[in-house]
Design a protein around this motif. Structure first.
Motif, short mmCIF file in Angstrom:
data_model
loop_
_atom_site.label_atom_id
_atom_site.label_comp_id
_atom_site.label_asym_id
_atom_site.label_seq_id
_atom_site.Cartn_x
_atom_site.Cartn_y
_atom_site.Cartn_z
N ARG A 8 0.80 -1.23 0.00
CA ARG A 8 0.00 0.00 0.00
C ARG A 8 0.83 1.28 0.00
NH1 ARG A 8 -2.25 -0.30 6.25
NH2 ARG A 8 -0.18 -0.33 7.23
N ASP A 9 2.04 1.24 0.57
CA ASP A 9 2.82 2.47 0.71
C ASP A 9 3.91 2.62 -0.33
OD1 ASP A 9 1.35 3.25 2.97
OD2 ASP A 9 2.61 2.06 4.30
N ILE A 10 3.88 1.80 -1.36
CA ILE A 10 4.88 1.93 -2.42
C ILE A 10 4.19 2.17 -3.76
CG2 ILE A 10 6.55 0.43 -1.24
CD1 ILE A 10 5.76 -1.83 -3.07
N LYS A 11 4.92 2.79 -4.67
CA LYS A 11 4.44 2.99 -6.03
C LYS A 11 5.21 2.06 -6.95
CE LYS A 11 3.27 7.87 -5.31
NZ LYS A 11 3.51 9.27 -5.74
N ILE A 12 4.59 1.70 -8.05
CA ILE A 12 5.23 0.79 -9.00
C ILE A 12 5.20 1.40 -10.39
CG2 ILE A 12 3.10 -0.51 -9.40
CD1 ILE A 12 4.87 -3.05 -9.68
N GLU A 13 6.30 1.24 -11.10
CA GLU A 13 6.41 1.74 -12.47
C GLU A 13 6.83 0.59 -13.38
OE1 GLU A 13 9.28 4.85 -12.42
OE2 GLU A 13 8.18 6.07 -10.94
N LYS A 14 6.18 0.49 -14.52
CA LYS A 14 6.58 -0.48 -15.53
C LYS A 14 7.65 0.17 -16.41
CE LYS A 14 4.86 -2.96 -19.60
NZ LYS A 14 3.68 -3.22 -20.45
N VAL A 15 8.87 -0.34 -16.34
CA VAL A 15 9.97 0.21 -17.13
C VAL A 15 9.92 -0.34 -18.55
CG1 VAL A 15 12.48 0.41 -17.31
CG2 VAL A 15 11.38 0.45 -15.06
#
Length: 598
Positions: A172-179
């Motif tokens: 819940r406290d992290i963001k995710i990015e698709k590289v």
């Protein structure tokens, strides 16, 4: 030991002058667990060791069937929707994480192409992000390619409050990015030294986007694949009878050459610990039994037969008695044990203190658990540096009775204490097995001698640890006064473990009773210290804050620790496994084999 000394030792490991194992042993002497010591090395540019374990089979599927007895049978095969380890283990037959923890604290890549580190650029120097490169050529069991989209979806699925995922705290406290198609980047809001939580271990198993996308959020319980998993693991789904039998067959397209060794897997649930242990250790009808919750003397007699071997897996799993701070006997807004209610008896701290003093831990350890457990006063017992030295346990019935007298609980008819017309009568439940049932009896005798009436309730393990929101007898519903079970420390950082006492983790109807805070204890002071520890960069100060969290829970008698448990597993004498206390016992299932069948 000062930071400069640790830095010098890490540099010696990096240059090859000091063996990695010696560094970990030095850190263990300071109370640092193997996984945390490994993380510490990565901060100094030393990658995780990749253990060279010999896998002897030359061809997959040549080992015949693998038969496992998990007498606490699984009831759910979606690892994110269950609060019980029995379901995490079973889910791991089919689903995999990006990486798992071995017993020595090394991160081992599974769906990841490599473990992120400072050296390979995967871990940012400011510890604000981690980049995972995914293994290519992996497919889901239905032939769909595994890609970064599945990781991005799993993050969104688990982090969505409407999903009511038990694993929500990891995402819940992290963001995710698709590289790109096979690379993801996790971004943290503050420097995060222990970053190996999301997508790692029991809470890190990845779900297929194409099958669960329609069921993210409020419809999470409706997904057909909750009971018919389609994963990337070494076995594909065949059949499942919840609480009884799980069948799988070899995945012919598994992404590791010559694995798995066995052509099929059977996980049998039900029965009891004694019959399960006999089927492995004495008759040899099964290959593996996890969690032999039996008296040590019985296990030793079985071991002497010579057909099986006992594997002792140490860790920080805590067998404890949880105290219900809400009222389980009346409904508030259609909900028993509502956090909006107050327990009419256990809200009195003197009663809770007396209950703590009436637990004869020494007798329970010596006569019941033996080598399977050590008496403790702490909820957090591992890694050692986080174990409080300020707590003590004692068995003192006289002191307990004096506390009750002083608090106004006087003996009435039949010797049962009462106050303001309310009898001191409690219902105490646990999952049915020999160790717990005998512990119940020992505890009841001491309590009743002190004037506390106690009704014992034994619930079938498959029901007690079920994630069925409609079942009133699950441990997360907690529809009685006291209950006993084990909280599993499946990560080497206790901050994640201690989330289970946060206010936003309260188990309730609104989250389908999958919140981790089953006691319904709410403390703003606890929450404040937890938040401080989450952003504290100094390891010593952070350890002190986490110890304080343990002491707050113990001093307010939110739980009564019984023993810190070691898992005793029984296996065929030729079965080769790699068990770990930091992950599910099936984390490396693909690498298991029978030495006599190679």
């Amino acid at each position: 030991m000062r930071d400069t000394e640790i830095r010098n030792l890490a540099e010696q490991v990096k240059s090859g002058r000091l063996p990695r194992r010696h560094f970990i042993q030095r850190m263990a002497a300071l109370g640092l667990s193997a996984p945390l010591a490994g993380m510490l090395l990565t901060h100094h540019g030393v990658a995780f060791a990749q253990p060279s374990v010999q896998y002897r089979p030359k061809k997959a599927g040549t080992g015949g069937p693998l038969k496992i007895l998990q007498w606490q049978g699984p009831t759910m095969l979606n690892p994110h929707l269950s609060g019980g380890s029995k379901d995490w283990h079973a889910s791991n037959v089919f689903y995999e994480a990006l990486a798992g923890w071995d017993m020595d604290g090394n991160l081992v890549p599974i769906l990841a192409a490599e473990i992120p580190s400072l050296e390979n650029g995967g871990v940012a120097k400011n510890l604000l992000s981690v980049t995972w490169k995914l293994k290519r050529g992996v497919t889901w069991h239905d032939g769909t390619p595994f890609t970064a989209d599945d990781c991005v979806f799993t993050h969104a699925y688990a982090a969505d409050p409407a999903t009511s995922a038990y694993s929500m705290g990891a995402y819940r406290d992290i963001k995710i990015e698709k590289v790109d198609s096979h690379t993801i980047k996790l971004v943290f809001s503050q420097p995060t030294p222990f970053w190996a939580d999301a997508f790692v271990g029991s809470r890190g198993m990845v779900l297929p986007k194409h099958l669960f996308e329609k069921y993210k959020g409020a419809r999470s319980r409706e997904a057909p694949n909750n009971l018919k998993p389609v994963g990337t693991g070494p076995y594909t789904f065949v059949d499942f009878k919840p609480g009884d039998l799980l069948l799988g067959k070899m995945n012919p397209n598994y992404h590791v050459l010559n694995q798995p060794h066995f052509d099929s897997i059977e996980m049998k649930g039900g029965g009891d610990a004694a019959s399960a242990a006999r089927a492995v250790m004495q008759t040899g009808d099964y290959d593996m039994v996890w969690n032999m919750q039996l008296e040590d003397a019985i296990i030793s007699r079985m071991e002497a037969v010579g057909r099986g071997k006992v594997e002792v897996v140490p860790g920080g799993n805590i067998e404890h008695i949880a105290i219900n701070f809400s009222d389980p006997w009346r409904e508030v807004d259609g909900e028993r044990s509502s956090v909006k209610s107050v327990h009419p008896i256990l809200s009195d701290k003197a009663v809770r203190q007396a209950l703590n003093l009436l637990l004869d831990r020494d007798s329970i350890q010596k006569a019941i658990y033996g080598r399977g457990g050590d008496a403790t006063a702490n909820f957090v017992n591992a890694p050692q540096r986080f174990a409080s030295k300020a707590t003590r346990w004692e068995f003192n019935p006289a002191k307990a009775m004096a506390l009750l007298d002083e608090a106004g609980w006087k003996r009435g008819a039949g010797g049962v204490r009462e106050k303001n017309g309310k009898k001191l009568s409690l219902v105490f439940q646990t999952a049915s097995n020999s160790l717990r049932n005998k512990t119940q009896v020992v505890y009841k005798q001491a309590c009743e001698q002190a004037g506390i009436a106690m009704e014992l309730k034994s619930v079938d393990s498959a029901v007690f640890f079920s994630s069925d929101p409609g079942n009133p007898d699950t441990f997360t519903r907690f529809s009685v006064d006291l209950q006993m079970f084990t909280s599993s420390l499946s990560q080497p950082d206790p901050a994640l473990f201690m989330q289970q006492f946060l206010p936003d983790q309260v188990s309730a109807k609104s989250n389908k009773w999958l919140g981790r805070n089953v006691t319904r204890w709410v403390s703003k002071d606890y929450e404040a210290v937890f938040d401080q520890a989450a952003v504290e960069p100094d390891p010593a100060k952070r350890a002190a804050q986490l110890i304080k969290l343990n002491d707050m829970v113990i001093n307010d008698v939110v739980v009564i620790p019984v023993v810190v448990r070691k898992i005793l597993a029984g296996s065929h004498k030729h079965l080769q496994t790699r068990l770990s206390s930091w992950d599910t016992y099936l984390w490396n299932l693909a690498g298991w084999y029978r030495a006599d069948k190679v």
